[in-house]
Design a protein around this motif. Structure first.
Motif, PDB file in Angstrom:
ATOM      1  N   ASN A  67     -10.327  -1.336   4.435  1.00  0.00           N
ATOM      2  CA  ASN A  67      -9.954   0.060   4.211  1.00  0.00           C
ATOM      3  C   ASN A  67      -9.723   0.750   5.548  1.00  0.00           C
ATOM      4  O   ASN A  67     -10.499   0.586   6.491  1.00  0.00           O
ATOM      5  CB  ASN A  67     -11.060   0.787   3.441  1.00  0.00           C
ATOM      6  CG  ASN A  67     -11.214   0.279   2.024  1.00  0.00           C
ATOM      7  OD1 ASN A  67     -10.297  -0.319   1.474  1.00  0.00           O
ATOM      8  ND2 ASN A  67     -12.367   0.514   1.420  1.00  0.00           N
ATOM      9  N   GLY A  68      -8.644   1.521   5.624  1.00  0.00           N
ATOM     10  CA  GLY A  68      -8.344   2.239   6.860  1.00  0.00           C
ATOM     11  C   GLY A  68      -7.550   1.439   7.868  1.00  0.00           C
ATOM     12  O   GLY A  68      -7.284   1.927   8.969  1.00  0.00           O
TER      13      GLY A  68
ATOM     14  N   THR B  83      -1.406   0.996   3.375  1.00  0.00           N
ATOM     15  CA  THR B  83      -0.577   1.966   2.661  1.00  0.00           C
ATOM     16  C   THR B  83       0.382   2.673   3.613  1.00  0.00           C
ATOM     17  O   THR B  83       1.547   2.909   3.283  1.00  0.00           O
ATOM     18  CB  THR B  83      -1.466   2.988   1.934  1.00  0.00           C
ATOM     19  OG1 THR B  83      -2.230   2.315   0.928  1.00  0.00           O
ATOM     20  CG2 THR B  83      -0.628   4.077   1.269  1.00  0.00           C
TER      21      THR B  83
ATOM     22  N   HIS C 284      -0.487   4.119  -5.050  1.00  0.00           N
ATOM     23  CA  HIS C 284      -1.688   4.451  -5.814  1.00  0.00           C
ATOM     24  C   HIS C 284      -1.382   5.514  -6.869  1.00  0.00           C
ATOM     25  O   HIS C 284      -2.002   5.538  -7.931  1.00  0.00           O
ATOM     26  CB  HIS C 284      -2.782   4.925  -4.859  1.00  0.00           C
ATOM     27  CG  HIS C 284      -3.230   3.843  -3.911  1.00  0.00           C
ATOM     28  ND1 HIS C 284      -3.874   4.094  -2.723  1.00  0.00           N
ATOM     29  CD2 HIS C 284      -3.115   2.496  -3.976  1.00  0.00           C
ATOM     30  CE1 HIS C 284      -4.141   2.962  -2.108  1.00  0.00           C
ATOM     31  NE2 HIS C 284      -3.676   1.979  -2.850  1.00  0.00           N
TER      32      HIS C 284
ATOM     33  N   GLU D 245      -1.319  -2.693  -4.008  1.00  0.00           N
ATOM     34  CA  GLU D 245      -2.376  -3.099  -4.939  1.00  0.00           C
ATOM     35  C   GLU D 245      -1.914  -2.979  -6.394  1.00  0.00           C
ATOM     36  O   GLU D 245      -2.522  -2.275  -7.207  1.00  0.00           O
ATOM     37  CB  GLU D 245      -3.642  -2.283  -4.695  1.00  0.00           C
ATOM     38  CG  GLU D 245      -4.216  -2.464  -3.298  1.00  0.00           C
ATOM     39  CD  GLU D 245      -5.521  -1.717  -3.098  1.00  0.00           C
ATOM     40  OE1 GLU D 245      -6.448  -1.948  -3.897  1.00  0.00           O
ATOM     41  OE2 GLU D 245      -5.606  -0.910  -2.154  1.00  0.00           O
TER      42      GLU D 245
ATOM     43  N   HIS E 146      -6.230  -7.001  -2.053  1.00  0.00           N
ATOM     44  CA  HIS E 146      -7.532  -7.370  -1.495  1.00  0.00           C
ATOM     45  C   HIS E 146      -7.990  -8.727  -2.012  1.00  0.00           C
ATOM     46  O   HIS E 146      -8.993  -9.261  -1.549  1.00  0.00           O
ATOM     47  CB  HIS E 146      -8.579  -6.310  -1.853  1.00  0.00           C
ATOM     48  CG  HIS E 146      -8.400  -5.018  -1.108  1.00  0.00           C
ATOM     49  ND1 HIS E 146      -8.637  -4.905   0.241  1.00  0.00           N
ATOM     50  CD2 HIS E 146      -8.000  -3.788  -1.524  1.00  0.00           C
ATOM     51  CE1 HIS E 146      -8.408  -3.662   0.633  1.00  0.00           C
ATOM     52  NE2 HIS E 146      -8.009  -2.965  -0.418  1.00  0.00           N
TER      53      HIS E 146
END
Length: 207
Positions: free
Chosen positions: A45-46, A50, A81, A156, A187
């Motif tokens: 994450n981060g 995206t 998302h 995702e 992921h």
């Protein structure tokens, strides 16, 4: 996982960097995507996954870093998302709307087949607001894959899908790779497709 290529890339990204204020989100990211190939993008994450997809979507802002050697006017489709569906409309109305925008779309019988595979066909006239989270995700994936494009950007896309939904999604994605390419954020370390593939690992701040 990465094989040698002789064809012209669909996309070339060279030393792409992106910062928000003083925070470096992407730093010198380079990769290529070739025809009928899937690039899996993974990272914590981060790490900028995206942000990378959105940068490609807005490639006009990064003309010196993001290029499409095989097309002057690349056609892209994006699933983020935010699923990009109008929840007050039925699934059928959503697909008709996006078909009208895209113009060049996949054959209707192929879309019907996908809806049946995803168990959405019987619910196509129901408002999307009445769908479960997993159903909305499958509907959004069909919406994103509806147009014929050079490159699909999928962030995702398997979120909230059960094992059956993942299996069907794998089949659908393999199907579109016959004529297009995909960049897919996931992921799931075990997810793969029966197609040429590459892996781009983004570390924290892409360093």
């Amino acid at each position: 996982m990465v094989s040698s290529q002789t064809s012209i890339p669909v996309l070339e990204c060279s030393n792409l960097s992106y910062s928000i204020g003083r925070k470096s989100v992407l730093k010198n990211v380079s990769f290529s995507v070739f025809p009928n190939e899937v690039l899996f993008v993974r990272g914590m994450n981060g790490s900028g996954k995206t942000t990378l997809l959105k940068s490609i979507l807005q490639h006009d802002k990064f003309k010196d870093r993001i290029k499409f050697p095989s097309s002057r006017s690349p056609k892209l489709s994006y699933l983020g998302h935010d699923l990009g569906l109008y929840t007050t409309l039925s699934l059928e109305e959503n697909l008709e709307y996006f078909r009208g925008i895209a113009g060049d779309c996949r054959p209707e019988d192929q879309i019907i087949s996908w809806l049946k595979d995803f168990r959405l066909w019987q619910r196509r006239k129901d408002p999307v607001s009445s769908f479960s989270r997993g159903m909305k995700q499958k509907a959004a994936l069909v919406r994103a894959l509806l147009p014929n494009v050079d490159l699909y950007l999928l962030d995702e896309p398997l979120t909230a899908l059960d094992s059956e939904g993942e299996t069907k999604a794998r089949s659908v994605l393999e199907n579109v790779l016959d004529s297009s390419s995909i960049i897919m954020v996931t992921h799931d370390l075990n997810f793969n497709l029966k197609a040429k593939s590459r892996l781009l690992e983004l570390g924290e701040n892409s360093k």
